[in-house]
Structure formats: C-alpha cells, structure tokens
Design an enzyme around this catalytic site. Structure first.
Site, short mmCIF file in Angstrom:
data_model
loop_
_atom_site.label_atom_id
_atom_site.label_comp_id
_atom_site.label_asym_id
_atom_site.label_seq_id
_atom_site.Cartn_x
_atom_site.Cartn_y
_atom_site.Cartn_z
N GLN A 101 0.79 -1.22 0.00
CA GLN A 101 0.00 0.00 0.00
C GLN A 101 0.83 1.28 0.00
O GLN A 101 0.31 2.34 -0.35
CB GLN A 101 -0.95 0.00 1.21
CG GLN A 101 -1.97 -1.12 1.11
CD GLN A 101 -2.91 -1.16 2.29
OE1 GLN A 101 -2.61 -1.78 3.30
NE2 GLN A 101 -4.04 -0.49 2.20
N HIS B 193 0.95 -9.46 4.58
CA HIS B 193 -0.18 -8.52 4.41
C HIS B 193 -0.61 -8.58 2.94
O HIS B 193 -0.51 -7.60 2.20
CB HIS B 193 0.22 -7.11 4.85
CG HIS B 193 -0.94 -6.22 5.20
ND1 HIS B 193 -1.10 -5.65 6.45
CD2 HIS B 193 -2.01 -5.82 4.47
CE1 HIS B 193 -2.21 -4.92 6.45
NE2 HIS B 193 -2.79 -5.01 5.27
N ASN C 126 -2.04 -10.95 8.38
CA ASN C 126 -3.05 -9.90 8.51
C ASN C 126 -4.36 -10.39 7.91
O ASN C 126 -4.45 -10.66 6.71
CB ASN C 126 -2.61 -8.64 7.77
CG ASN C 126 -3.64 -7.52 7.90
OD1 ASN C 126 -3.86 -7.02 9.00
ND2 ASN C 126 -4.29 -7.15 6.81
N GLU C 127 -5.37 -10.54 8.74
CA GLU C 127 -6.76 -10.77 8.31
C GLU C 127 -6.95 -11.95 7.35
O GLU C 127 -7.33 -11.76 6.18
CB GLU C 127 -7.31 -9.49 7.65
CG GLU C 127 -7.23 -8.26 8.51
CD GLU C 127 -7.92 -7.03 7.89
OE1 GLU C 127 -8.14 -7.02 6.67
OE2 GLU C 127 -8.25 -6.10 8.63
N TYR D 99 -13.09 -1.77 12.36
CA TYR D 99 -13.54 -0.57 11.63
C TYR D 99 -15.02 -0.28 11.83
O TYR D 99 -15.43 0.85 11.94
CB TYR D 99 -13.26 -0.72 10.13
CG TYR D 99 -11.78 -0.65 9.83
CD1 TYR D 99 -11.16 0.57 9.65
CD2 TYR D 99 -11.00 -1.81 9.78
CE1 TYR D 99 -9.80 0.66 9.42
CE2 TYR D 99 -9.62 -1.73 9.54
CZ TYR D 99 -9.04 -0.49 9.36
OH TYR D 99 -7.69 -0.40 9.14
N GLU E 63 -5.19 -2.36 14.01
CA GLU E 63 -5.71 -1.35 13.08
C GLU E 63 -7.03 -0.81 13.61
O GLU E 63 -7.88 -1.57 14.07
CB GLU E 63 -5.99 -1.92 11.68
CG GLU E 63 -4.77 -2.22 10.85
CD GLU E 63 -5.12 -2.80 9.48
OE1 GLU E 63 -6.19 -2.47 8.93
OE2 GLU E 63 -4.30 -3.57 8.97
N TRP F 218 -4.66 2.99 11.95
CA TRP F 218 -4.59 2.85 10.50
C TRP F 218 -5.12 4.12 9.88
O TRP F 218 -6.30 4.41 10.06
CB TRP F 218 -5.40 1.63 10.01
CG TRP F 218 -5.20 1.45 8.54
CD1 TRP F 218 -5.91 2.03 7.53
CD2 TRP F 218 -4.17 0.67 7.92
NE1 TRP F 218 -5.38 1.67 6.31
CE2 TRP F 218 -4.31 0.84 6.53
CE3 TRP F 218 -3.12 -0.13 8.41
CZ2 TRP F 218 -3.44 0.22 5.61
CZ3 TRP F 218 -2.28 -0.74 7.50
CH2 TRP F 218 -2.45 -0.57 6.11
N GLU G 148 -5.60 1.97 -1.29
CA GLU G 148 -6.65 1.27 -0.55
C GLU G 148 -7.24 0.11 -1.39
O GLU G 148 -8.42 0.09 -1.71
CB GLU G 148 -7.71 2.27 -0.06
CG GLU G 148 -8.90 1.67 0.70
CD GLU G 148 -8.56 0.71 1.84
OE1 GLU G 148 -7.50 0.88 2.48
OE2 GLU G 148 -9.35 -0.20 2.07
N TRP G 149 -6.38 -0.81 -1.80
CA TRP G 149 -6.79 -2.05 -2.46
C TRP G 149 -7.78 -1.80 -3.60
O TRP G 149 -7.50 -0.95 -4.45
CB TRP G 149 -7.31 -3.05 -1.41
CG TRP G 149 -6.33 -3.23 -0.28
CD1 TRP G 149 -6.48 -2.82 1.01
CD2 TRP G 149 -5.02 -3.84 -0.34
NE1 TRP G 149 -5.34 -3.13 1.76
CE2 TRP G 149 -4.44 -3.75 0.96
CE3 TRP G 149 -4.24 -4.44 -1.34
CZ2 TRP G 149 -3.17 -4.24 1.27
CZ3 TRP G 149 -2.97 -4.94 -1.04
CH2 TRP G 149 -2.45 -4.84 0.25
C1 GBH Z 1 -7.86 -3.56 6.57
O1 GBH Z 1 -8.83 -4.33 6.01
C2 GBH Z 1 -6.54 -3.87 5.94
O2 GBH Z 1 -5.72 -4.62 6.79
C3 GBH Z 1 -5.81 -2.67 5.42
O3 GBH Z 1 -4.80 -3.07 4.57
C4 GBH Z 1 -6.80 -1.72 4.80
O4 GBH Z 1 -6.19 -0.66 4.15
C5 GBH Z 1 -7.70 -1.21 5.89
O5 GBH Z 1 -8.25 -2.25 6.61
C6 GBH Z 1 -8.80 -0.30 5.41
O6 GBH Z 1 -9.69 -0.96 4.58
O7 GBH Z 1 -17.34 -4.77 3.16
O8 GBH Z 1 -19.46 -4.18 4.15
O9 GBH Z 1 -18.43 -6.25 4.71
C7 GBH Z 1 -10.14 -4.10 6.47
C8 GBH Z 1 -11.08 -5.15 5.97
C9 GBH Z 1 -13.02 -3.93 6.79
C10 GBH Z 1 -13.18 -6.02 5.56
C11 GBH Z 1 -14.49 -3.93 6.97
C12 GBH Z 1 -14.62 -6.02 5.74
C13 GBH Z 1 -16.59 -4.92 6.47
C14 GBH Z 1 -17.43 -4.03 5.65
N1 GBH Z 1 -12.45 -5.04 6.22
N2 GBH Z 1 -15.20 -4.85 6.22
S1 GBH Z 1 -18.22 -4.88 4.34
#
Ligand code: GBH
Length: 448
Positions: A20, A121, A165-166, A296, A353, A400, A407-408
C-alpha cells in the site's frame, strides 16, 4: 475536564502495509506478487490504480520516519514484501530486498521507534500463486522458510511479530468474492485457503518458539461485532452465523484449537468444509502472545433465504458513515473487546488497526482539518479505555494509517492517513488528526 488515562506501557503506534505504500514494484530484484498482477488487469481496481509507485516509501522512508519522530510516534507496524526477499517465494534470496528492510528497521530503531512486523499482508509472490497459491499446502512450507529467514535476520531487534493480517479477507475477498487478489470466486477454495493460512500461522509460531527469541508473536484478525436487524429468531440466527463466519471460525481455531460446531455443520451441508485433521488443529492453536484485532465497523444482519452460503445478508443502515460507506459504531469495539476477553480466557490484545477514510482536502492555508477523523478516533479510543477499565487486557493501539495509501480495490480514492499524501508531488502534509494523536501519545491519555 475529564481525563482518560491509559495504562503505563500502553503501546501507541501507527500502521501501514508494504504493497500500500512502498511502490518500487519492479526495482532491486523484487519479484512479481499477486497484487502486481491483479492490479494490472483492467476493471479490477477503481480507475485501474495500482501500487507501482504508491507513496514511494521505498525511497522516501527516511523522510517518513522523520515525520514519525516529530510526532513522537514510538511504535510502527509495517509489513514485509515477501517477493522482495524471495522473488519466487522460496529458494534464491534477493539481497537488495533484504538490505532495504535492514535499512528501514535500523533507521526506526536508531530513532527509538519499535517495529511491529507483519509477515503476510496479502502480497503473495506470483510464482507461488501459479502453483495454486494458499490452496496448495506446499505454500505453507515456503511461508515457514520465509519466516525463518526473517527471524534470523531481524528476530533480535524486532520485538513484535504478526504472522498474518486478516486471513478472513485473504480467503473470502480474495477467493470467494473475487474482489481482491487473486480474484477467485469459489467458497470451497476460500475456506481451504483460510485453513491453510491458519496452519501456516501455527507452524510459524512454533518455529519462533524453537528459535528462543525474546519478542512476542501473534496473528491479526479483522473482527466485527454482529447484530441482528430485528429480534426475529431468523435474524438473530443470521447474526450468529455471520459471527461464526467472520469471527468465531478464526478465534476458535487459534485460541481453542477447534472450529465452531454450528459452522462445521453448515459448511458440511453446503459441501464447502475444508479438509483438516486433529493434528492441524493442534498446530493452529499453538499458544500466541497476543491477539491482533483490526476494527472498523459493526455488521448488521438479516435472514435472507437466497444468500449463499449463510442465508444471512448485511444490512446497510442509514447511520453516519465514513467515506468507505462503513457505519461509525465505536461501541462495537467495546463489545468485541469484552466478548473476546470473556470467551477466550483474558487473552492479551493489541488493536493492530483502527481508523477511518474521509474525503480530506488541503485548505487555503495548506492544512488538512480532519476534525471528523479526530472524532472517530476519540470515540473509538474512549471505548477501548472503557474496556480496559473493565479488565480487558488491551496492551496497545496502532492507528490505521500513518499515510494515505493504496486502498486495495478502492485505489487512491480513499484516504485513511493521518498524514496526507499528494500523489503528484509525493509531498506529505501532516493532518490535524496527527497533531491530535501526537498529544494523546504524549499524555498517554484522552481529554474531553
Ligand atoms: C484492513 O482491512 C486492511 O488490513 C488494510 O490493509 C486496509 O487498508 C484497511 O483495513 C482499510 O480498509 O465490506 O461491508 O463487509 C479491512 C477489511 C473492513 C473487511 C471492513 C470487511 C466490512 C465491511 N475489512 N469490512 S463490508
């Protein structure tokens, strides 16, 4: 004025990830990875953005570390790009890639900043994907090989390690929904990938123990508190199933050595249950030093006959949201922390994060006045503080993100940083939220 003071030794940090921010995608011998490939295919990413240049942190890291220093940031979570070290994923080592991380880590340490290093990651070497990627158990051995080299090189100076990571995002977004690399859409593969990743985590923890290193090791999960839309029994079950899918599947495996029975039953009925053995489960649950949590937003669910494979679908409520469209729900952090504390034996926790994307602008004075981000952070930290005061073993918080970054699937459109990046000039502008956070760190407390 009410003051909320955090425990002494509380870890205050910021977080980023290699793909990123680094850019320099094809220099100094780096191999191609699955995000280089995925972003090169038109239509995958917003405006076909990619991480080729990103924040050019590969070349600008010294400057970025100076900003950390000015802000009094003492802890930094970063990730290592596997394909810089092993261009093919295993075998031949790329010395220049290794040298980059030596320079980076040594610079951090010389400034008194403690690195927390994530090994994976999301940027799998493309060569390994060509062999089947995480769905192939062989890749687990290559991950262990890579981890071993990293522990040999950096094990004595890096105090905190995060294996993955995740894994939920890697497996589900990458292999079931196909919105992340490698862009596969198959639930059965996705769940096998999740299992293999967990297995690779356990093996790497075991390896770390065998090397008698002095630091701590854990895994980072993306977790969310789940809520039924109504108290109708079917909605309640939908929320429970989603909790099983997103949270318990991973938490139970890592912290209890079992997969949750209700989910095993459901996945078996759907014929998507991965292959695994009892021995796998004992490896996966190798004791960790801390659980990393990325939080988040919460998830609101309703029963949905047609939603495969869970018969549960996410509901979008008309509540305040960030620029990602994610509901702002600070209380969910408290709910998560206290539930985990009670259900998983008071495990030590790091928030690895938490943060928010907003549509920031540089004003006529050259400032970014992101009071909405300060509000988001303040309210989440209040909930973290509340959990700590009720006995939750929360040891630290990494915001974060340090910089705006790639942002992917959303490309550069979403800004999560506390430092603004002008992608045309690579100029950094410290946002008001960064000055605010700097004060939180300095005081080890939040003030109303
Ligand atoms: C993280 O992923 C990552 O580790 C990071 O690299 C990234 O930049 C950051 O967060 C911000 O996105 O799509 O409606 O189901 C977060 C991954 C966040 C996945 C919330 C699913 C739920 C909302 N997620 N999410 S939904």
């Amino acid at each position: 004025m009410q003051k909320y003071t955090f425990p002494k030794d509380f870890i205050w940090g910021v977080a980023t990830a290699a793909y990123q921010i680094e850019g320099a995608h094809n220099v100094d011998g780096k191999g191609e990875n699955i995000w280089d490939r995925f972003t090169s295919i038109p239509g995958n990413i917003y405006k076909n953005h990619n991480g080729n240049v990103a924040c050019n942190h590969y070349n600008l890291y010294e400057k970025d570390i100076e900003i950390m220093e000015e802000l009094g940031i003492k802890n930094y979570r970063l990730s290592i790009s596997w394909a810089r070290i092993f261009p093919k994923g295993y075998g031949e080592i790329n010395q220049k890639g290794l040298d980059y991380y030596k320079r980076l880590i040594n610079t951090l340490i010389s400034k008194g900043i403690k690195p927390a290093v994530t090994l994976y990651h999301w940027d799998l070497p493309q060569h390994l994907q060509d062999m089947g990627g995480w769905a192939n158990r062989k890749v687990i051995d290559y991950f262990v090989e890579y981890a071993e080299l990293m522990f040999k090189e950096f094990g004595d100076v890096v105090p905190i390690w995060i294996t993955h990571n995740e894994p939920w995002v890697v497996s589900i977004l990458g292999h079931a929904w196909g919105v992340h690399a490698p862009g596969i859409k198959d639930y059965k593969t996705a769940l096998q990938v999740a299992h293999n990743i967990l297995l690779s985590h356990g093996k790497v923890v075991k390896l770390y123990r065998s090397m008698n290193l002095k630091g701590k090791i854990g895994i980072t999960l993306n977790l969310s508190s789940t809520h039924p839309l109504t108290d109708d029994e079917k909605d309640v079950r939908a929320a429970e199933v989603y909790d099983g899918f997103l949270n318990r599947w991973f938490l139970d495996a890592v912290l209890k050595g079992t997969y949750p029975e209700d989910m095993v039953k459901l996945y078996r009925e759907q014929n998507i249950l991965p292959e695994y053995t009892d021995e796998d489960m004992s490896i996966i649950s190798e004791k960790i030093d801390f659980l990393g949590i990325n939080y988040y937003t919460r998830s609101v669910l309703k029963y949905d006959e047609n939603a495969y494979p869970l018969k549960a679908s996410l509901v979008d409520l008309e509540n305040p949201k960030t620029d990602m469209g994610w509901e702002i729900y600070p209380q969910g952090l408290y709910e998560l922390l206290t539930n985990i504390h009670h259900n998983y034996g008071g495990v030590d926790i790091l928030i690895t994060e938490n943060g928010a994307a907003f549509n920031d602008i540089v004003n006529y004075k050259g400032k970014v006045v992101d009071d909405y981000r300060i509000d988001y952070l303040y309210r989440h930290l209040r909930e973290a503080h509340r959990a700590i005061s009720e006995g939750v073993n929360l040891r630290g918080y990494y915001l974060w993100s340090f910089l705006d970054n790639f942002e992917w699937a959303e490309g550069y459109a979403k800004r999560f940083g506390i430092v603004f990046v002008d992608y045309k000039t690579q100029q950094r502008i410290v946002k008001e939220s960064a000055y605010w956070y700097s004060n939180v760190i300095k005081n080890n407390s939040l003030c109303e």
